[in-house]
Design a protein around this motif. Structure first.
Motif, PDB file in Angstrom:
ATOM      1  N   LYS B  55      39.209  62.760 -11.838  1.00  0.00           N
ATOM      2  CA  LYS B  55      38.391  62.903 -13.716  1.00  0.00           C
ATOM      3  C   LYS B  55      37.228  62.344 -12.776  1.00  0.00           C
ATOM      4  O   LYS B  55      36.167  62.860 -12.513  1.00  0.00           O
ATOM      5  CB  LYS B  55      38.765  61.776 -14.503  1.00  0.00           C
ATOM      6  CG  LYS B  55      40.077  62.506 -15.424  1.00  0.00           C
ATOM      7  CD  LYS B  55      39.742  61.888 -16.813  1.00  0.00           C
ATOM      8  CE  LYS B  55      40.158  59.510 -16.591  1.00  0.00           C
ATOM      9  NZ  LYS B  55      41.642  59.929 -16.242  1.00  0.00           N
ATOM     10  N   SER B  56      37.095  61.040 -12.198  1.00  0.00           N
ATOM     11  CA  SER B  56      36.004  60.412 -11.491  1.00  0.00           C
ATOM     12  C   SER B  56      35.354  61.631 -10.245  1.00  0.00           C
ATOM     13  O   SER B  56      34.296  61.536 -10.269  1.00  0.00           O
ATOM     14  CB  SER B  56      35.749  59.154 -10.968  1.00  0.00           C
ATOM     15  OG  SER B  56      36.156  58.115 -12.759  1.00  0.00           O
ATOM     16  N   THR B  57      36.815  61.775  -9.552  1.00  0.00           N
ATOM     17  CA  THR B  57      36.484  62.446  -8.223  1.00  0.00           C
ATOM     18  C   THR B  57      35.343  63.763  -8.669  1.00  0.00           C
ATOM     19  O   THR B  57      34.398  64.182  -7.992  1.00  0.00           O
ATOM     20  CB  THR B  57      37.680  62.420  -7.620  1.00  0.00           C
ATOM     21  OG1 THR B  57      38.597  61.303  -7.520  1.00  0.00           O
ATOM     22  CG2 THR B  57      37.484  63.796  -6.030  1.00  0.00           C
ATOM     23  N   PHE B 100      27.197  56.141 -15.667  1.00  0.00           N
ATOM     24  CA  PHE B 100      28.614  55.109 -15.428  1.00  0.00           C
ATOM     25  C   PHE B 100      29.233  54.585 -15.911  1.00  0.00           C
ATOM     26  O   PHE B 100      29.328  54.322 -16.373  1.00  0.00           O
ATOM     27  CB  PHE B 100      27.881  54.451 -13.836  1.00  0.00           C
ATOM     28  CG  PHE B 100      27.203  55.434 -12.194  1.00  0.00           C
ATOM     29  CD1 PHE B 100      28.146  56.150 -11.713  1.00  0.00           C
ATOM     30  CD2 PHE B 100      26.215  55.184 -12.263  1.00  0.00           C
ATOM     31  CE1 PHE B 100      27.706  56.299 -10.232  1.00  0.00           C
ATOM     32  CE2 PHE B 100      25.463  56.093 -11.449  1.00  0.00           C
ATOM     33  CZ  PHE B 100      25.730  56.981 -10.513  1.00  0.00           C
ATOM     34  N   GLN B 101      30.866  54.474 -15.353  1.00  0.00           N
ATOM     35  CA  GLN B 101      31.510  53.580 -15.732  1.00  0.00           C
ATOM     36  C   GLN B 101      31.222  51.558 -16.019  1.00  0.00           C
ATOM     37  O   GLN B 101      30.629  51.233 -17.032  1.00  0.00           O
ATOM     38  CB  GLN B 101      32.356  53.204 -15.506  1.00  0.00           C
ATOM     39  CG  GLN B 101      34.436  53.695 -15.904  1.00  0.00           C
ATOM     40  CD  GLN B 101      35.373  54.121 -14.860  1.00  0.00           C
ATOM     41  OE1 GLN B 101      35.167  54.265 -14.190  1.00  0.00           O
ATOM     42  NE2 GLN B 101      36.315  53.466 -15.916  1.00  0.00           N
ATOM     43  N   ALA B 102      30.829  51.971 -15.184  1.00  0.00           N
ATOM     44  CA  ALA B 102      29.363  49.943 -15.478  1.00  0.00           C
ATOM     45  C   ALA B 102      28.914  50.409 -14.071  1.00  0.00           C
ATOM     46  O   ALA B 102      28.785  51.239 -13.560  1.00  0.00           O
ATOM     47  CB  ALA B 102      31.143  49.149 -14.981  1.00  0.00           C
ATOM     48  N   ALA B 174      28.585  61.643 -17.231  1.00  0.00           N
ATOM     49  CA  ALA B 174      29.042  60.652 -18.291  1.00  0.00           C
ATOM     50  C   ALA B 174      29.970  60.071 -17.578  1.00  0.00           C
ATOM     51  O   ALA B 174      30.599  60.563 -18.217  1.00  0.00           O
ATOM     52  CB  ALA B 174      28.907  60.548 -19.486  1.00  0.00           C
ATOM     53  N   ASP B 175      29.927  58.897 -17.213  1.00  0.00           N
ATOM     54  CA  ASP B 175      31.843  58.396 -16.971  1.00  0.00           C
ATOM     55  C   ASP B 175      32.602  57.573 -18.020  1.00  0.00           C
ATOM     56  O   ASP B 175      31.692  56.092 -17.536  1.00  0.00           O
ATOM     57  CB  ASP B 175      32.361  57.518 -15.597  1.00  0.00           C
ATOM     58  CG  ASP B 175      33.400  57.673 -14.968  1.00  0.00           C
ATOM     59  OD1 ASP B 175      34.619  57.650 -15.720  1.00  0.00           O
ATOM     60  OD2 ASP B 175      33.296  57.801 -13.116  1.00  0.00           O
ATOM     61  N   GLU B 176      32.968  57.567 -19.023  1.00  0.00           N
ATOM     62  CA  GLU B 176      33.281  57.109 -19.834  1.00  0.00           C
ATOM     63  C   GLU B 176      32.343  55.890 -20.466  1.00  0.00           C
ATOM     64  O   GLU B 176      32.641  54.708 -20.343  1.00  0.00           O
ATOM     65  CB  GLU B 176      34.828  55.643 -19.726  1.00  0.00           C
ATOM     66  CG  GLU B 176      36.028  56.341 -19.196  1.00  0.00           C
ATOM     67  CD  GLU B 176      37.714  55.128 -18.911  1.00  0.00           C
ATOM     68  OE1 GLU B 176      37.524  54.686 -19.151  1.00  0.00           O
ATOM     69  OE2 GLU B 176      36.704  55.940 -17.645  1.00  0.00           O
TER      70      GLU B 176
END
Ligand SMILES: Nc1ncnc2c1ncn2[C@@H]1O[C@H](COP(=O)(O)OP(=O)(O)OP(=O)(O)O)[C@@H](O)[C@H]1O
Ligand SMILES: [Mg+2]
Lengths: 853, 249
Positions: B55-57, B100-102, B174-176
């Motif tokens: 997913k992130s990729t 980002f995720q974080a 948007a990643d999570e």
């Protein structure tokens, strides 16, 4: 454990390299200094061994005092008969030595800067010639023949059969070259030019008729040198001694080592400055490294590593870095030694070049300094790291233990007061007795304390300073400038330490600027006041002088008025070397303002000595007291004080004597050369034609340079400038280390901020903008360092200059242009320091940066 | 091909036969395996799949943060593979927003500066009314002068979302984004993102593990072992959970 530590070291090669670089340069400077001075020592030691090779005994005048470079005075020719008659003597020959300048084909005197121009007799018996030998031709046999050294011959295209002009203290004449001489494996004697004559000719042209400088003896096969030497000694008249050639060689080379010791100490001080600066850098680096590894170290603690194991890990890393850096430093020391040799010859000391000497002491000291400094820098951060509570450290907050701001400020202020007190006390005062510390140590320790204090306190000014400096950057480059300012104030202590490393080097540069400028201004002012003569004829370089015939010739010209000769002389002032100037008392009042406050120059012509006022007062002397002066030629003389003068700057001596007195006490070998001539145009003479006459007359004499008042002032200033260049050149290394420190800190900070930079890139910051951000930050740090350095340097410079007021440096002059130049230099240094880290940051792969842990 | 071109006016981003391979030989990982997908303009797409499914990729490659091993990516009409680094930066700055995720914020800048960062970097002015609206809805009005370290994790995430929205990029990835938020804050953020899509025509692509979050989207794309295995339109929490059961997750 050790393996883990080593793994981390080698996992971060760049970090290792940058840290090692600053240690390496400090060690290289120390090693280079030792290699440089050891090499000179060895070269000269070898040289003296060579000169006396094959000889057994030297007979020469015994002297009570040993000052200056002139060697013992000559002895009477008849002594030779006494020596030859002693049983056991195989051969004995007298020889003379003094100065002689060879001219090249363009009729210019060949004068090396530093080494002397030697003129001497050549021996009949080759066994007495030491290692000197003919490369080609033969030994001179008549009064119109000469043999010269191979180096002079080769570099001036002189060959056997050429006719050369040679100037000696007595006469300038032409001679045919009949032989080319080498000394063992070298083409000249440590850079000196050499003209060898047949003995009688030598005695004549070197003003030593009926005299020998020394008699050289070889004993018969099987005879004991000591026994023969004793027999000779018994036969000798008073004032003449017989010494073994080996002792003489050792003594001369030791005397040289002693004078080199001063050079070595001076260089070592600069080397220590470099090491001191390197310590700041290394300490900062380890602090950052430990901070970055906080999580890692805490994790190790969490899984059971003890605090001391953590300390050991950091210390082992330091040990590896220290060892690698020290070894590289030793190697690089040879480069530094080469640079020092080049630097010395650039300011006029030509040194013979031979294979470099690496003494065990160099290796031991170099390694010890490198390793100890590195480990000492790592220990504190390591101990802090070991105290990190394992759980707290896993959260990404900086909980590194450290001094509170208040405590830091208090300690900083105390150090500053102590340091400034030490300096001022060492300079001015007797307020506090330092006990075992002498003045110089007090000043040195004071300076170190001031540096430490400023580096501690400077973290307080980092914020306002960065905001102030960053203001134009933000105006110019809004977001990027803003980020740079914020980054630089983020860890004020890190920024402060990095800037402080630069501060130290630039403080010393500023100090030399202020002191040098004050010396120049003072010298100019005193020349302006004190020099009445229209022209000054002087010798360039450090040795010899010119024949008194030049002065005599000038005195006869109608365009020329008063001419005052000044002659230099060394004497022993209660165990230390001092000097005296002999002068023409009947003309000096017309050419030089001495500020005579007691006595008269006419009276000085009759004998006695003039003493500079401050020295006169310091010794509580009164007119009529005597000064005990030890002369090489005439031994201890109690010389009556016949006058007191104030202006010592133009005559360059605190003791003045009349020319008759000078001649009586400095007879022979070199001391009868004029050092300076102060020349007036005749009343009513046209200035241009007077100058033309002086120029034309002086051009016949090797090395004599004519200057008018303005030119003379400039030449004095130039001498100061050259020394400034040399000193600042030596400080340059410390400054470079500091700049590497900025590179190092930036690189490590960027490493720390990898994700942040990645994020900036992800939201559209261009590579170019990232570069600008890093560059601004580097410039802020560097300029803060430069400004701090200038402030500290001004304090040093002003106080030292004030303390030297009684030494004739009575004008305080602050070179604003040079100081502004330093700020600009700081900005450029920052710019250069940023190049690599900025490139690295801008090339960061965004994704890796973002996912970096 | 012709169909694609016909609808390209409404395609905000498109991946065409995209593959991403990490490593080589034994350690080779096919994070994306010949994926073709498009994200229509003005739509809210969620991407779901098991951990490690790519997913992130997918997100990174589509946003131009990473290169594909094979295939092409388009943002609007622009094929990213043909762009120089500098143009890619400019394109990201102007057309793409990212959450980002974080680790989303620059620690030295306050919330307001962080939100405006892309405009500050570009040296552009921002739309004040829009800024106030975004910040107001995300409840950041009274936190604007605080630094990230003075904000809660949820507030930090909302600042990041505001940054993505304020510059009105063509597409936001948007990643999570709601990963660190409590359910109420998460709902507010997700709701706001949906409003941005519905009311202002914003395009959003969001990775999530949370079926509730996915239900805010117009469309859910399911990824498994680097391949698209299914998709749902107008999902509800239940339909997503149903679909996910088939993964055995
Ligand atoms: N830099 C890399 N090098 C090698 N393999 C990688 C790299 N980044 C990702 N992978 C692999 O690619 C695959 C997909 O990773 P990706 O991060 O896209 O998963 P994801 O679906 O986002 O998972 P999660 O839900 O856990 O975030 C995984 O198997 C992962 O191990
Ligand atoms: Mg992921």
């Amino acid at each position: 454990m050790i393996r883990t530590a080593l793994k981390t070291v080698f996992a971060h090669k760049l970090r290792l390299a940058l840290t090692a670089l600053s240690v390496m340069m400090g060690v290289a400077f120390i090693a280079g200094t030792f290699i440089f001075t050891d090499t000179i020592n060895d070269t000269f030691g070898q040289l003296f061994d060579d000169i006396y090779e094959g000889q057994d005994i030297i007979v020469q005048a015994s002297t009570e005092f040993d000052v200056g470079f002139s060697g013992p005075p000559p002895i009477d020719e008849e002594v030779l008969d006494l020596v030859v008659a002693v049983p056991g003597v195989e051969v004995a020959e007298g020889g003379v030595q003094s100065s002689a300048t060879i001219f090249d084909k363009d009729d210019e005197g060949i004068i090396p800067t530093g080494p002397p121009t030697l003129g001497a007799s050549l021996t009949d018996d080759l066994r007495l010639a030491g290692n000197a030998g003919l490369r080609e031709g033969r030994v001179p046999e008549t009064g119109s023949e000469v043999a010269i050294d191979a180096a002079t011959a080769d570099s001036n295209d002189l060959v056997v059969g050429d006719v050369v002009k040679i100037e000696t203290p007595v006469v300038t004449d032409t001679y045919e070259i009949v032989g080319i001489i080498r000394f063992g494996d070298s083409d000249n004697l440590a850079g000196a030019t050499f003209a060898g004559f047949e003995l009688e000719t030598a005695q004549q042209v070197l003003d030593l008729e009926g005299q020998y400088s020394a008699i050289t003896v070889i004993v018969e096969d099987g005879a004991s040198v000591d026994v023969v030497r004793n027999s000779i000694a018994v036969a000798l008249p008073e004032g003449v001694e017989a010494v073994s050639a080996a002792d003489e060689a050792a003594e001369q080379s030791e005397a040289l080592s002693e004078s080199l010791g001063f050079l070595q100490n001076a260089l070592l001080i600069f080397a220590l400055v470099a090491v001191f600066v390197a310590t700041f850098i290394i300490q900062n680096t380890f602090r950052i490294i430990v901070r970055q590894r906080q999580k890692e170290l805490a994790l190790m603690r969490a899984v059971g590593a003890t605090g001391s194991q953590v300390v050991w890990m950091v210390v082992i890393e330091a040990l590896v870095v220290g060892l690698v850096a020290s070894i590289l430093g030793l190697a690089f020391g040879f480069v530094i030694a080469g640079l020092l040799t080049a630097g010395m010859s650039a300011v006029g000391f030509d040194l013979p070049s031979t294979a470099a000497t690496l003494a065990p002491r160099t290796i031991i000291v170099g390694m010890a300094v490198g390793v100890v400094v590195t480990i000492a820098s790592a220990v504190l951060p390591a101990i802090r790291a070991s105290r990190i509570p394992p759980v707290a450290a896993l959260q990404d907050v900086d909980i590194t233990l450290r001094m509170s701001d208040r405590r830091r400020t208090t300690i900083g202020v105390v150090l500053l007061v102590l340091g400034m007190g030490g300096i001022l006390n060492g300079l001015f005062g007797d307020v506090v007795d330092f006990g075992p510390l002498d003045e110089l140590t007090a000043i040195g320790v004071g300076a170190i304390l001031v540096f430490l204090a400023v580096s501690m306190l400077s973290s307080l000014v980092v914020k306002p300073a960065a905001r102030f400096l960053g203001w134009p950057m933000i105006k110019l480059d809004n977001m990027t400038g803003n980020l740079a300012v914020e980054n630089s104030v983020r860890k004020p202590r890190r920024t402060a330490t990095t800037a402080s490393a630069l501060m130290i080097g630039l403080a010393l540069v500023t100090f030399f600027f202020v002191l040098g400028d004050s010396i120049k201004s003072s010298a100019s002012a005193s020349i302006e006041e004190g020099l009445r003569a229209d022209y000054v004829v002087s010798i360039d370089g450090f040795s010899g002088g010119f024949s008194p015939a030049l002065g005599d010739e000038l005195r006869e010209q109608p365009e020329i008025g008063a001419v005052t000769s000044l002659r230099f002389g060394f004497w022993d002032n209660d165990g230390s070397e001092d000097f005296v100037m002999g002068l023409d008392t009947d003309t000096v009042d017309e050419t030089i303002f001495l500020g005579v406050v007691q006595g008269s120059t006419e009276a000085l012509g009759e004998g006695g000595v003039f003493v500079q006022e401050d020295i006169f007062n310091d010794n509580d002397w009164v007119l009529g007291d005597t000064v005990p002066m030890g002369f090489v030629a005439t031994g201890l003389q109690h010389v009556e004080i016949v006058g007191v003068f104030t202006e010592a700057n133009v005559v360059q001596a605190n003791y003045l004597v009349g020319m008759d007195f000078h001649e009586a006490n400095f007879a022979g070998y070199g001391a009868d050369l004029d050092f300076v001539l102060a020349v007036n145009a005749a009343d009513g003479a046209d200035a241009d034609s007077a100058r033309a006459v002086v120029d034309a007359t002086a051009s016949e004499y090797a090395g004599a340079t004519v200057r008018d008042q303005v030119e003379y002032r400039e030449s004095q200033e130039n001498q100061v400038n050259q020394i400034l260049v040399l000193f600042n050149g030596l400080l340059f290394l410390a400054v470079i280390i500091a700049v590497i420190g900025i590179v190092n800190t930036l690189a490590l900070s960027i490493f720390e901020r990898t994700r942040e930079i990645g994020l900036l890139r992800a939201v559209g910051t261009s590579r170019w903008q990232i570069r600008r951000m890093i560059t601004w930050e580097a410039m802020i740090v560097a300029i803060i360092g430069a400004v701090l350095g200038i402030v500290v340097g001004l304090f040093f410079g002003v106080s030292v200059t004030a303390a030297l007021a009684s030494q004739g440096i009575d004008v305080l002059s602050i070179p604003l242009g040079q100081i502004i130049g330093l700020v600009i230099f700081g900005a450029i240094a920052g710019l250069l320091a940023a190049i690599l880290p900025a490139r690295r940051a801008s090339k960061l792969n965004i994704l890796e940066a973002i996912s970096y842990h | 091909m012709t169909t694609m071109q016909a609808i390209s006016g409404t395609t905000a981003a498109r991946l065409d036969g995209g593959s991403k391979i990490y490593g080589a030989g034994d350690t080779e990982v096919r994070a994306l395996d010949n994926v073709t997908v498009e994200f229509e303009a003005g739509r809210y797409t969620a991407i779901m799949g098991p951990s490690g499914s790519g997913k992130s990729t997918l997100l990174h490659c589509t946003a131009g943060l990473d290169d594909l091993s094979d295939g092409r990516v388009y943002i609007g009409d622009v094929e990213l593979g043909s762009l120089k680094e500098k143009d890619l930066t400019l394109l990201r700055r102007e057309k793409v927003g990212f959450v980002f995720q974080a680790f989303n914020l620059i620690p030295t800048l306050n919330a307001r500066e962080n939100v405006l960062l892309p405009m500050l970097i570009a040296g552009e002015d921002h739309d004040d009314a829009w800024f106030e609206q975004v910040v107001g809805i995300l409840g950041l009005g009274d936190r604007l002068s605080h630094r990230p370290s003075e904000l809660s994790g949820g507030q930090q995430q909302r600042v990041a979302a505001a940054r993505a929205l304020v510059s009105r990029p063509e597409i936001i990835f948007a990643d999570e984004p709601s990963g660190n938020l409590d359910s109420k804050s998460a709902a507010e953020l997700l709701d706001f993102m949906r409003r941005a899509v519905k009311e202002f025509g914003q395009t959003i692509v969001m990775v999530t593990h949370d079926p509730v979050a996915a239900s805010y989207a117009d469309r859910v794309v399911f990824l498994e072992d680097g391949k698209i295995v299914d998709e749902l339109h107008n999902p509800t929490t239940d339909s997503v959970i149903d679909r996910m059961r088939q993964f055995g997750a």
